[in-house]
Design an enzyme around this catalytic site. Structure first.
Site, PDB file in Angstrom:
ATOM      1  N   GLU A 258      -7.394  22.691  12.836  1.00  0.00           N
ATOM      2  CA  GLU A 258      -7.716  22.497  11.408  1.00  0.00           C
ATOM      3  C   GLU A 258      -8.257  21.092  11.158  1.00  0.00           C
ATOM      4  OE1 GLU A 258      -4.662  23.636   8.619  1.00  0.00           O
ATOM      5  OE2 GLU A 258      -5.773  22.809   6.908  1.00  0.00           O
TER       6      GLU A 258
ATOM      7  N   ASP B 266       2.837  32.712   9.676  1.00  0.00           N
ATOM      8  CA  ASP B 266       3.252  31.315   9.849  1.00  0.00           C
ATOM      9  C   ASP B 266       4.763  31.176   9.873  1.00  0.00           C
ATOM     10  OD1 ASP B 266       1.125  29.562  10.146  1.00  0.00           O
ATOM     11  OD2 ASP B 266       0.726  29.456   7.986  1.00  0.00           O
TER      12      ASP B 266
ATOM     13  N   LYS C 250       2.698  31.715  14.171  1.00  0.00           N
ATOM     14  CA  LYS C 250       1.940  30.465  14.307  1.00  0.00           C
ATOM     15  C   LYS C 250       2.842  29.310  13.910  1.00  0.00           C
ATOM     16  CE  LYS C 250      -1.579  29.298  11.286  1.00  0.00           C
ATOM     17  NZ  LYS C 250      -1.064  28.060  10.642  1.00  0.00           N
TER      18      LYS C 250
ATOM     19  N   GLU D  57       2.876  24.878  13.486  1.00  0.00           N
ATOM     20  CA  GLU D  57       2.163  23.613  13.534  1.00  0.00           C
ATOM     21  C   GLU D  57       2.745  22.816  14.690  1.00  0.00           C
ATOM     22  OE1 GLU D  57       1.908  21.881   9.605  1.00  0.00           O
ATOM     23  OE2 GLU D  57       1.162  23.764   8.779  1.00  0.00           O
TER      24      GLU D  57
ATOM     25  N   ASP E 167       1.314  29.996   5.364  1.00  0.00           N
ATOM     26  CA  ASP E 167       2.223  29.365   4.394  1.00  0.00           C
ATOM     27  C   ASP E 167       1.427  28.662   3.286  1.00  0.00           C
ATOM     28  OD1 ASP E 167       1.320  27.242   5.887  1.00  0.00           O
ATOM     29  OD2 ASP E 167       3.293  26.422   6.355  1.00  0.00           O
ATOM     30  N   SER E 168       0.082  28.725   3.383  1.00  0.00           N
ATOM     31  CA  SER E 168      -0.755  28.302   2.253  1.00  0.00           C
ATOM     32  C   SER E 168      -0.404  29.112   1.013  1.00  0.00           C
ATOM     33  CB  SER E 168      -2.242  28.464   2.592  1.00  0.00           C
ATOM     34  OG  SER E 168      -2.507  29.765   3.078  1.00  0.00           O
TER      35      SER E 168
HETATM   36  O1  KIV Z   1      -1.412  28.546   5.993  1.00  0.00           O
HETATM   37  C1  KIV Z   1      -2.616  28.710   6.188  1.00  0.00           C
HETATM   38  O2  KIV Z   1      -3.338  29.338   5.401  1.00  0.00           O
HETATM   39  C2  KIV Z   1      -3.199  28.166   7.391  1.00  0.00           C
HETATM   40  C3  KIV Z   1      -4.703  28.057   7.388  1.00  0.00           C
HETATM   41  C4  KIV Z   1      -5.075  26.708   6.953  1.00  0.00           C
HETATM   42  C5  KIV Z   1      -5.284  28.439   8.646  1.00  0.00           C
HETATM   43  O3  KIV Z   1      -2.531  27.777   8.291  1.00  0.00           O
END
Ligand code: KIV
Length: 275
Positions: A193, A95, A124, A126, A56-57
């Site tokens: 992280e 994510d 994934k 958080e 989600d970056s």
């Molecule tokens: O969203 C993302 O790119 C991440 C990285 C920081 C691993 O979760």
């Protein structure tokens, strides 16, 4: 019928959860990168990265937001579809974005979208103690899950900034316990992280599942970085753990190959990338 079985003997068999476990057992570092579109996915595949994360970056590096909070499930599905079209070998993780997993049912519905529409093999989220029941629920539906601990960018407005996590003894102990609980709940992979290298090493040692780090030191089972950071596309101040792999490499493909090599040989991360 079992395409995976047929591909297992090919020159570049697809990476699976079992191969990631084997890499951990064999001490072979797992090279991971984020990716957001089909063109870069083709390069990341050619460079032999093991895991690709549609992170989600993308809210920051693609959409221009200052956090990942505005990213929606539709955004994630769109980018995941594009990336999966460019990939053959790497294991594709996506994510679950902000507020897409406040309940077990919402987590399940959105994970199914990322897998069925987006082509992801794993989701994934958080995670802390509050997500144990969500992870358990997803795992009970045979969904492969990566738990993300340490700096959790989706919580940035609550925690007050992008900062190293787990520096204090009680915070470090809590993170280790959370990682163990999430593993017991069924997490198949753990991402750490922005934490002290020593804590990254002790969590990796305590767990049985592969552990991937970003700014978590050199003793995790694998490393991940944001693709646009290693290609020096990201502007402004970069986190300490970022290395510019375009320097000395003429093309994006050469830079991505150099990153994969550096992870595999443990040349990256160097002490200056660690906390
Ligand atoms: O969203 C993302 O790119 C991440 C990285 C920081 C691993 O979760």
């Amino acid at each position: 019928m079992y395409t995976h079985l047929q591909l297992r003997d090919s020159a570049r068999p697809p990476v699976t959860l079992s191969s990631l476990h084997k890499m951990r057992e064999d001490g072979e570092p797992i090279a991971c990168l984020t990716c957001y579109d089909a063109s870069f996915a083709t390069l990341v595949d050619e460079a032999d990265a093991d895991v690709v994360l549609v992170g989600d970056s993308l809210g920051m590096v693609i959409q221009g937001h200052d956090t990942t909070v505005p990213v929606t499930v539709d955004d994630m599905v769109y980018h995941c579809k594009a990336v999966s079209r460019g990939l053959r070998r790497p294991f594709l993780v996506a994510d679950l974005p902000f507020m897409s997993y406040p309940s077990r049912e919402q987590a399940l519905t959105n994970s199914v979208r990322l897998m069925q529409e987006g082509g992801a093999r794993m989701v994934k989220l958080e995670s802390g103690a509050e997500q144990v029941r969500v992870v358990e629920f997803l795992a009970s539906h045979d969904i492969a899950v990566c738990a993300h601990l340490g700096l959790r960018p989706q919580s940035v407005h609550k925690t007050g900034g992008f900062r190293v996590q787990g520096r204090e003894q009680d915070a470090a102990a809590r993170m280790l316990q959370d990682a163990l609980d999430l593993q017991s709940a069924g997490a198949d992979l753990v991402l750490l992280e922005c934490i002290p290298a020593e804590l990254g090493a002790s969590i990796t040692k305590a767990l049985d599942v592969p552990v991937i780090g970003i700014g978590a030191g050199g003793n995790t089972d694998g490393q991940i970085l944001v693709l646009y950071d290693i290609l020096d596309i990201t502007t402004g101040r970069k986190p300490r753990f970022v290395q510019d792999f375009m320097a000395g490499n003429g093309t994006p493909l050469a830079a991505i190959k150099a990153y994969v090599q550096a992870v595999k040989s443990r040349a990256y991360p160097a002490p200056e990338h660690c906390f």
